[in-house]
Design a protein around this motif. Sequence first.
Motif, short mmCIF file in Angstrom:
data_model
loop_
_atom_site.label_atom_id
_atom_site.label_comp_id
_atom_site.label_asym_id
_atom_site.label_seq_id
_atom_site.Cartn_x
_atom_site.Cartn_y
_atom_site.Cartn_z
N MET A 1 0.84 -1.17 0.00
CA MET A 1 0.00 0.00 0.00
C MET A 1 0.89 1.24 0.00
SD MET A 1 -3.15 1.07 2.46
CE MET A 1 -2.34 1.47 3.98
N SER A 2 0.47 2.24 -0.75
CA SER A 2 1.21 3.48 -0.86
C SER A 2 0.33 4.63 -0.38
CB SER A 2 1.62 3.71 -2.31
OG SER A 2 2.26 4.94 -2.45
N ILE A 3 0.91 5.52 0.39
CA ILE A 3 0.18 6.69 0.88
C ILE A 3 0.91 7.94 0.42
CG2 ILE A 3 -0.58 7.93 2.93
CD1 ILE A 3 -0.71 5.26 4.38
N ALA A 4 0.17 8.85 -0.21
CA ALA A 4 0.76 10.10 -0.70
C ALA A 4 1.00 11.05 0.46
CB ALA A 4 -0.15 10.75 -1.72
N LEU A 5 2.13 11.72 0.42
CA LEU A 5 2.45 12.74 1.42
C LEU A 5 2.06 14.09 0.83
CD1 LEU A 5 3.76 13.64 4.08
CD2 LEU A 5 5.94 13.72 2.86
N ILE A 6 1.18 14.80 1.54
CA ILE A 6 0.69 16.10 1.09
C ILE A 6 1.08 17.15 2.13
CG2 ILE A 6 -1.34 17.47 0.49
CD1 ILE A 6 -2.73 14.79 -0.18
N ARG B 1 3.26 29.94 0.95
CA ARG B 1 2.87 31.22 0.36
C ARG B 1 3.67 31.58 -0.89
NH1 ARG B 1 0.01 34.41 4.46
NH2 ARG B 1 -0.01 33.11 6.30
N ASN B 2 4.83 30.95 -1.06
CA ASN B 2 5.65 31.32 -2.22
C ASN B 2 6.22 30.06 -2.88
OD1 ASN B 2 8.32 30.70 -1.01
ND2 ASN B 2 7.83 32.42 0.34
N PRO B 3 6.73 30.20 -4.10
CA PRO B 3 7.24 29.03 -4.83
C PRO B 3 8.38 28.32 -4.11
CG PRO B 3 6.93 30.85 -6.34
CD PRO B 3 6.73 31.40 -4.95
N GLN B 4 9.23 29.06 -3.41
CA GLN B 4 10.34 28.42 -2.70
C GLN B 4 9.83 27.47 -1.63
OE1 GLN B 4 13.74 28.63 -3.45
NE2 GLN B 4 13.69 26.84 -2.11
N GLN B 5 8.81 27.89 -0.89
CA GLN B 5 8.23 27.03 0.13
C GLN B 5 7.60 25.79 -0.50
OE1 GLN B 5 5.72 30.03 1.87
NE2 GLN B 5 7.07 30.26 3.64
N ALA B 6 6.92 25.96 -1.63
CA ALA B 6 6.33 24.82 -2.33
C ALA B 6 7.42 23.86 -2.81
CB ALA B 6 5.48 25.30 -3.50
N ASN B 7 8.46 24.41 -3.40
CA ASN B 7 9.57 23.57 -3.88
C ASN B 7 10.29 22.87 -2.73
OD1 ASN B 7 9.22 23.98 -6.66
ND2 ASN B 7 10.37 25.90 -6.59
N ASP B 8 10.46 23.57 -1.62
CA ASP B 8 11.10 22.95 -0.45
C ASP B 8 10.29 21.75 0.03
OD1 ASP B 8 13.12 24.85 -0.55
OD2 ASP B 8 12.36 26.02 1.16
N ALA B 9 8.97 21.90 0.05
CA ALA B 9 8.11 20.79 0.48
C ALA B 9 8.24 19.61 -0.48
CB ALA B 9 6.66 21.26 0.57
N LEU B 10 8.25 19.89 -1.77
CA LEU B 10 8.40 18.82 -2.76
C LEU B 10 9.77 18.15 -2.64
CD1 LEU B 10 6.72 20.61 -5.79
CD2 LEU B 10 5.78 18.69 -4.46
N VAL C 1 1.45 19.70 -2.88
CA VAL C 1 1.44 20.85 -1.99
C VAL C 1 0.07 21.50 -2.11
CG1 VAL C 1 2.46 23.10 -1.47
CG2 VAL C 1 3.92 21.22 -2.25
N ALA C 2 -0.65 21.59 -0.99
CA ALA C 2 -1.98 22.19 -0.98
C ALA C 2 -1.88 23.63 -0.46
CB ALA C 2 -2.91 21.38 -0.10
N MET C 3 -2.56 24.51 -1.13
CA MET C 3 -2.61 25.91 -0.71
C MET C 3 -4.06 26.30 -0.51
SD MET C 3 0.22 27.50 -3.27
CE MET C 3 0.22 29.09 -2.47
N GLU D 1 -4.76 35.52 -3.58
CA GLU D 1 -4.28 35.69 -4.96
C GLU D 1 -4.74 34.48 -5.79
OE1 GLU D 1 -3.59 36.81 -8.02
OE2 GLU D 1 -2.27 38.19 -6.97
N PRO D 2 -5.96 34.56 -6.34
CA PRO D 2 -6.49 33.44 -7.11
C PRO D 2 -5.65 33.04 -8.33
CG PRO D 2 -8.23 35.02 -6.59
CD PRO D 2 -6.92 35.64 -6.21
N LYS D 3 -4.87 33.95 -8.85
CA LYS D 3 -4.05 33.66 -10.04
C LYS D 3 -2.59 33.36 -9.66
CE LYS D 3 -6.97 36.15 -13.21
NZ LYS D 3 -7.03 37.11 -14.29
N TRP D 4 -2.37 32.92 -8.42
CA TRP D 4 -1.03 32.65 -7.91
C TRP D 4 -0.26 31.71 -8.82
CZ3 TRP D 4 2.17 28.76 -6.28
CH2 TRP D 4 3.20 29.09 -5.41
N VAL D 5 -0.83 30.58 -9.14
CA VAL D 5 -0.14 29.57 -9.97
C VAL D 5 0.15 30.14 -11.35
CG1 VAL D 5 -0.33 27.29 -11.04
CG2 VAL D 5 -1.13 27.64 -8.69
N GLU D 6 -0.85 30.74 -11.96
CA GLU D 6 -0.69 31.31 -13.30
C GLU D 6 0.39 32.39 -13.33
OE1 GLU D 6 -3.32 34.21 -16.18
OE2 GLU D 6 -4.39 32.74 -14.96
N LYS D 7 0.37 33.29 -12.35
CA LYS D 7 1.35 34.37 -12.32
C LYS D 7 2.77 33.85 -12.14
CE LYS D 7 -1.66 38.13 -10.88
NZ LYS D 7 -1.94 39.15 -9.86
#
Length: 90
Positions: free
Chosen positions: A1-6, A12-21, A28-30, A37-43
Motif C-alpha cells: 500500500m502506498s500513501i501520498a504525502l501532502i 505562500r511562495n514558490p520556494q516554500q512549495a519547492n522545499d516541500a516537494l 502541496v496544498a494551498m 491571490e487566485p491567479k497565484w499559480v498562473e502568475k
Amino acid sequence: MSIALITVGGVRNPQQANDALDAGAELVAMGIQLIIEPKWVEKHANNEESSVSYILSPTDYESLQIPEPAIRMWIEGALKQFVRFAKNES
C-alpha cells in the motif's frame, strides 16, 4: 500500500512549495494564499511574481468575493496569524 504525502499550511511562495516537494511531499496544498491571490499559480508560471498579492486589503474583499463572516473570522479568530492584512487602508 502506498500513501501520498501532502504538505498543507503556510505555503505562500514558490520556494516554500519547492522545499516541500524536495522534502518528499508529492502534493502541496494551498488555501488562504489562493484566496488572497487566485491567479497565484498562473502568475508564477508566467514569471509575473512581482504582481502576486500576499497581503489582503479591505479594498480586495468585494472583488475576491470574500464573505464578510470569513473576514471577521480571519481578523478576530484563530486564522488571523495566517492572513496578512494591509493596515490603514479602506
